[in-house]
Design an enzyme around this catalytic site. Structure first.
Site, short mmCIF file in Angstrom:
data_model
loop_
_atom_site.label_atom_id
_atom_site.label_comp_id
_atom_site.label_asym_id
_atom_site.label_seq_id
_atom_site.Cartn_x
_atom_site.Cartn_y
_atom_site.Cartn_z
N GLU A 75 -3.88 -28.22 3.50
CA GLU A 75 -3.30 -28.97 4.22
C GLU A 75 -3.73 -30.48 3.68
O GLU A 75 -3.63 -30.99 3.22
CB GLU A 75 -3.40 -29.03 5.54
N CYS A 105 -6.31 -25.70 11.36
CA CYS A 105 -7.43 -25.86 11.62
C CYS A 105 -7.78 -26.93 12.06
O CYS A 105 -7.35 -28.27 12.31
CB CYS A 105 -8.68 -25.32 11.11
#
Length: 191
Positions: A75, A105
């Site tokens: 990401e 996360c």
């Protein structure tokens, strides 16, 4: 490793023509497969604006020659690519969606929020450190409250089960061996 990755690619390609969320999750799975073949954790992401992929990213955590390898999550790499490729005047992060193979996360969740992105769709929940979908992580309650009150939407994409399974499988294929290898080099987060 290659035969297992090829098997995953064959399964997602067998779905034929896809559109919408399924198409974008499949593209994220392809990024995850490249990451796995490069010796990294099998997580991939794409950023979509107006129905088109404008940025891609994949984990580069196995590349310990990069001094920032601890933060080289899919990401984060996709957000970096977005900011390089998309003209500053054309950027409107509220109109983009991050598609990722695995639920972000804590670090990626906060980076996505700080980038102003309002929508995240994941191929699979992250049982080890997920934050906004599976609620497994330890995201500080202030951040969790801020994320939910900002209208940021994180959810598992409504896609064919094969894509969800592929999202999980490509990560699991690489997780155990890389956890062992990177733990000796000081990496603590396998996402």
């Amino acid at each position: 490793m290659r035969p297992y990755v090829d098997e995953i690619v064959d399964k997602v390609d067998a779905l034929g023509d896809l559109d919408g969320d399924a198409y974008f999750i499949r593209e994220a799975v392809r990024e995850a497969c490249i990451a796995a073949l490069e010796g990294n954790y099998g997580v991939g992401a794409v950023i979509v604006h107006n129905g088109k992929i404008v940025a891609r990213g994949r984990n580069e955590l196995g590349n310990t020659s990069n001094p920032m390898f601890h933060v080289a999550h899919a990401e984060i790499k996709a957000l970096e690519d977005y900011h390089i490729k998309v003209d500053h005047n054309d950027r409107n992060p509220e109109e983009v969606c991050v598609y990722t193979t695995l639920e972000p996360c804590p670090m990626c969740t906060c980076a996505i929020f700080n980038a102003g992105v309002k929508k995240v769709l994941a191929g699979s929940v992250d049982e080890w450190g997920g934050q906004m979908i599976s609620n497994q992580g330890n995201l500080v309650s202030v951040w969790r409250s801020l994320l939910t009150s900002s209208g940021t939407s994180h959810k598992v994409a409504d896609v064919p089960a094969v894509l969800g399974q592929a999202s999980r499988d490509i990560f699991m294929l690489t997780k155990e061996s890389l956890d062992r290898a990177l733990s000796t080099k000081g990496a603590v987060n396998s996402k």
